[in-house]
Motif scaffolding. Structure first.
Motif, PDB file in Angstrom:
ATOM      1  N   GLU A 124     -17.526 -22.012 -27.165  1.00 22.07           N
ATOM      2  CA  GLU A 124     -19.195 -22.311 -28.243  1.00 22.07           C
ATOM      3  C   GLU A 124     -18.863 -23.263 -28.833  1.00 22.07           C
ATOM      4  OE1 GLU A 124     -23.340 -22.336 -27.090  1.00 22.07           O
ATOM      5  OE2 GLU A 124     -21.674 -21.845 -26.380  1.00 22.07           O
ATOM      6  N   PHE A 125     -17.942 -22.813 -29.732  1.00 18.36           N
ATOM      7  CA  PHE A 125     -17.494 -23.999 -30.840  1.00 18.36           C
ATOM      8  C   PHE A 125     -17.130 -24.964 -30.189  1.00 18.36           C
ATOM      9  CE2 PHE A 125     -14.298 -24.656 -33.713  1.00 18.36           C
ATOM     10  CZ  PHE A 125     -15.095 -25.158 -34.975  1.00 18.36           C
ATOM     11  N   TRP A 126     -16.275 -25.212 -29.375  1.00 17.15           N
ATOM     12  CA  TRP A 126     -15.610 -26.691 -28.860  1.00 17.15           C
ATOM     13  C   TRP A 126     -16.285 -27.321 -28.165  1.00 17.15           C
ATOM     14  CZ3 TRP A 126     -11.936 -27.191 -31.470  1.00 17.15           C
ATOM     15  CH2 TRP A 126     -10.614 -26.458 -31.896  1.00 17.15           C
ATOM     16  N   ARG A 127     -17.459 -26.612 -27.394  1.00 16.91           N
ATOM     17  CA  ARG A 127     -18.638 -27.895 -26.848  1.00 16.91           C
ATOM     18  C   ARG A 127     -19.188 -28.551 -28.047  1.00 16.91           C
ATOM     19  NH1 ARG A 127     -23.566 -24.050 -24.734  1.00 16.91           N
ATOM     20  NH2 ARG A 127     -24.409 -25.806 -24.276  1.00 16.91           N
ATOM     21  N   TYR A 128     -19.166 -28.818 -29.596  1.00 20.92           N
ATOM     22  CA  TYR A 128     -20.124 -29.279 -30.268  1.00 20.92           C
ATOM     23  C   TYR A 128     -18.880 -29.790 -31.628  1.00 20.92           C
ATOM     24  CZ  TYR A 128     -24.419 -27.063 -27.664  1.00 20.92           C
ATOM     25  OH  TYR A 128     -24.847 -26.284 -27.318  1.00 20.92           O
ATOM     26  N   GLN A 129     -18.457 -31.138 -31.186  1.00 20.39           N
ATOM     27  CA  GLN A 129     -17.099 -31.487 -32.540  1.00 20.39           C
ATOM     28  C   GLN A 129     -17.768 -32.501 -33.002  1.00 20.39           C
ATOM     29  OE1 GLN A 129     -15.395 -29.653 -33.738  1.00 20.39           O
ATOM     30  NE2 GLN A 129     -15.769 -27.880 -32.255  1.00 20.39           N
ATOM     31  N   ALA A 130     -17.622 -32.837 -34.077  1.00 21.21           N
ATOM     32  CA  ALA A 130     -17.810 -34.503 -35.171  1.00 21.21           C
ATOM     33  C   ALA A 130     -16.365 -34.849 -34.500  1.00 21.21           C
ATOM     34  CB  ALA A 130     -17.912 -34.112 -35.864  1.00 21.21           C
ATOM     35  N   ARG A 131     -15.826 -35.416 -35.413  1.00 20.93           N
ATOM     36  CA  ARG A 131     -14.860 -36.636 -35.319  1.00 20.93           C
ATOM     37  C   ARG A 131     -13.530 -36.061 -36.237  1.00 20.93           C
ATOM     38  NH1 ARG A 131     -15.230 -42.597 -37.345  1.00 20.93           N
ATOM     39  NH2 ARG A 131     -13.184 -43.000 -36.102  1.00 20.93           N
ATOM     40  N   GLY A 132     -13.867 -34.993 -37.407  1.00 23.94           N
ATOM     41  CA  GLY A 132     -12.030 -34.480 -37.230  1.00 23.94           C
ATOM     42  C   GLY A 132     -13.015 -32.620 -37.901  1.00 23.94           C
ATOM     43  N   LEU A 133     -11.961 -31.931 -37.383  1.00 24.89           N
ATOM     44  CA  LEU A 133     -11.901 -30.441 -37.667  1.00 24.89           C
ATOM     45  C   LEU A 133     -11.454 -30.330 -39.453  1.00 24.89           C
ATOM     46  CD1 LEU A 133     -13.528 -28.318 -37.486  1.00 24.89           C
ATOM     47  CD2 LEU A 133     -11.644 -27.309 -35.544  1.00 24.89           C
ATOM     48  N   ALA A 134     -11.917 -29.272 -39.948  1.00 26.66           N
ATOM     49  CA  ALA A 134     -11.308 -28.693 -41.297  1.00 26.66           C
ATOM     50  C   ALA A 134     -11.069 -26.898 -40.776  1.00 26.66           C
ATOM     51  CB  ALA A 134     -11.508 -29.095 -42.652  1.00 26.66           C
ATOM     52  N   VAL A 135     -10.217 -26.374 -41.111  1.00 26.72           N
ATOM     53  CA  VAL A 135     -10.160 -24.918 -41.282  1.00 26.72           C
ATOM     54  C   VAL A 135      -9.782 -24.483 -42.210  1.00 26.72           C
ATOM     55  CG1 VAL A 135      -9.732 -22.722 -39.193  1.00 26.72           C
ATOM     56  CG2 VAL A 135     -10.335 -25.128 -38.547  1.00 26.72           C
ATOM     57  N   PHE A 136      -9.926 -23.688 -42.802  1.00 27.66           N
ATOM     58  CA  PHE A 136      -9.607 -22.993 -44.300  1.00 27.66           C
ATOM     59  C   PHE A 136      -9.273 -21.629 -43.529  1.00 27.66           C
ATOM     60  CE2 PHE A 136     -11.480 -26.616 -45.392  1.00 27.66           C
ATOM     61  CZ  PHE A 136     -10.325 -27.564 -46.187  1.00 27.66           C
ATOM     62  N   VAL A 137      -8.221 -20.997 -43.960  1.00 26.44           N
ATOM     63  CA  VAL A 137      -8.173 -18.986 -43.298  1.00 26.44           C
ATOM     64  C   VAL A 137      -7.632 -18.612 -44.062  1.00 26.44           C
ATOM     65  CG1 VAL A 137      -6.945 -17.605 -41.151  1.00 26.44           C
ATOM     66  CG2 VAL A 137      -7.253 -20.336 -40.707  1.00 26.44           C
ATOM     67  N   THR A 138      -7.699 -17.651 -44.314  1.00 29.66           N
ATOM     68  CA  THR A 138      -7.177 -16.306 -45.739  1.00 29.66           C
ATOM     69  C   THR A 138      -6.655 -15.059 -44.334  1.00 29.66           C
ATOM     70  OG1 THR A 138      -8.466 -15.797 -47.082  1.00 29.66           O
ATOM     71  CG2 THR A 138      -8.025 -17.187 -47.616  1.00 29.66           C
ATOM     72  N   PRO A 139      -6.148 -14.049 -44.963  1.00 29.90           N
ATOM     73  CA  PRO A 139      -6.550 -12.661 -43.551  1.00 29.90           C
ATOM     74  C   PRO A 139      -7.358 -11.894 -43.393  1.00 29.90           C
ATOM     75  CG  PRO A 139      -4.658 -12.851 -45.471  1.00 29.90           C
ATOM     76  CD  PRO A 139      -5.348 -13.938 -45.832  1.00 29.90           C
ATOM     77  N   GLU A 140      -8.758 -12.852 -44.488  1.00 35.63           N
ATOM     78  CA  GLU A 140     -10.087 -12.057 -45.418  1.00 35.63           C
ATOM     79  C   GLU A 140     -10.991 -13.006 -44.318  1.00 35.63           C
ATOM     80  OE1 GLU A 140      -7.028 -10.331 -47.334  1.00 35.63           O
ATOM     81  OE2 GLU A 140      -8.402 -12.185 -48.134  1.00 35.63           O
TER      82      GLU A 140
END
Length: 378
Positions: free
Chosen positions: A81-97
């Protein structure tokens, strides 16, 4: 409302990212396409995630923390579902939590950064200058509100309570009728009714535009253009509008012409604002209130002396900035321990209520990685 799928971060969200500290922080950036199936982007994210977790593994991060990061990234890759709706760039920020994503209107260079804090500078490009706008198409016979983004097609927004046209707004069958009470006739009467219409349009727009700070671009003809401007309460109304005749209704290219014209207005607003800031930089230089050396800017940012920071969105300067003195320790190459000097400078300016402009190198005064306008002479 349907249309572009962007998640422009608010100031509070940016501050949360800037103040996060974690032993296992990952920042990922990748280009995406609104019309893509998402398959290529998933592969790119998976590859970037692999690079980042490999760096974490080398640093000796705890096994449980690494497993938590890997699990969250794998879940995102598998989220259809997430990949069905995108723009021109994607930023992802991850921690263990936690895992946070932003779908952005700007094309981004693929990057994987690992540190005890997030790499936020590329994200700031999307909020330096508005890349989206509201477009109000206003004629005596119709009203439309569109959202314009870097995506090819505008999204039409339904506005509750919006009058359909001048005649319906004032409850008359014709805009040439005598005004209520017989006060006015002819051209003067039409202007009175257009002003009533404009006020109703403004009232209907208020709850829809509330909380936004992007430009509202007006596409209208005189005298309605000037009348609406005289009653509009939205502070972001662009001083330049779209000329009459552009995007005539009923033509196949109407919306495309309107969007192109709106983007030209946005470009003009950005160029004008940037030119004003560069002129201010030149004036402050004559007053010894600017700096362009990375070490100097880092020290001044730590002091809270920077009012406006220009920073090259594409540049990377590996190293550390001392928490107390602002002294810079440069490194030859980035690794999973250092966090990047330019990002840290931007963070300190932002958190001391300075303005951070993430721009291309050619827009940085002096042509270097950073330039700063100072609040006072150091």
């Amino acid at each position: 409302m349907t249309g572009p799928h962007t998640d422009i971060p608010t100031r509070a969200q940016v501050e949360r990212l800037l103040t996060t500290r974690t032993p296992a922080g990952i920042s990922l950036y990748l280009p995406t396409r609104p019309d893509s199936s998402g398959d290529a982007e998933r592969i790119e994210l998976k590859n970037l995630a692999g690079e980042a977790t490999d760096q974490l593994r080398v640093t000796g991060v705890e096994r449980e923390a690494l497993a938590a990061v890997e699990e969250q990234l794998a879940d995102l890759v598998d989220d259809d579902e997430f990949w069905r709706y995108q723009a021109r760039g994607l930023a992802v920020f991850v921690t263990p939590e936690s895992l946070t994503t932003f779908r952005l209107p700007d094309h981004l260079t693929a990057a994987a950064e690992v540190s005890d804090r997030f790499h936020v500078k590329p994200l700031l490009r999307s909020i330096t200058f508005a890349r989206t706008a509201f477009l109000l198409v206003l004629t005596r016979g119709a009203v439309r509100l569109l959202e314009v983004a870097p995506d090819p097609h505008p999204a039409e927004i339904t506005v509750p309570g919006m009058p359909a046209n001048v005649a319906s707004a004032v409850g008359r069958s014709s805009t040439t009728d005598r005004a209520p009470g017989g006060r006015v006739r002819g051209g003067e009467g039409r202007k009175v009714r257009m002003r009533q219409f404009a006020r109703q349009v403004d009232r209907a727009l208020r709850p829809v535009l509330a909380g936004h700070d992007v430009p509202l671009i007006l596409a209208s003809a005189e005298p309605l253009d000037s009348i609406f401007r005289s009653v509009c309460s939205y502070p972001g109304l662009a001083p330049t509008g779209i000329p009459a005749g552009v995007g005539e209704p009923g033509t196949a290219a109407a919306d495309g012409e309107l969007v192109s014209a709106a983007r030209a207005v946005l470009d003009g607003l950005h160029a004008r604002r940037l030119a004003e800031l560069r002129e201010l930089f030149d004036r402050r230089t004559s007053q010894s209130r600017t700096a362009t050396d990375v070490s100097d800017v880092a020290r001044l940012a730590t002091m809270g002396a920077v009012d406006t920071l220009f920073v090259d969105i594409d540049a990377t300067v590996p190293g550390f900035v001392d928490e107390e003195t602002g002294e810079v320790e440069f490194r030859d190459a980035p690794n999973a321990v250092d966090y990047g000097v330019l990002d840290e400078i931007a963070r300190r300016v932002w958190l001391t209520d300075g303005r951070v402009l993430a721009v291309r190198r050619e827009d940085v005064p002096g042509g270097g990685e950073v330039a700063a306008i100072l609040r006072f002479t150091p």
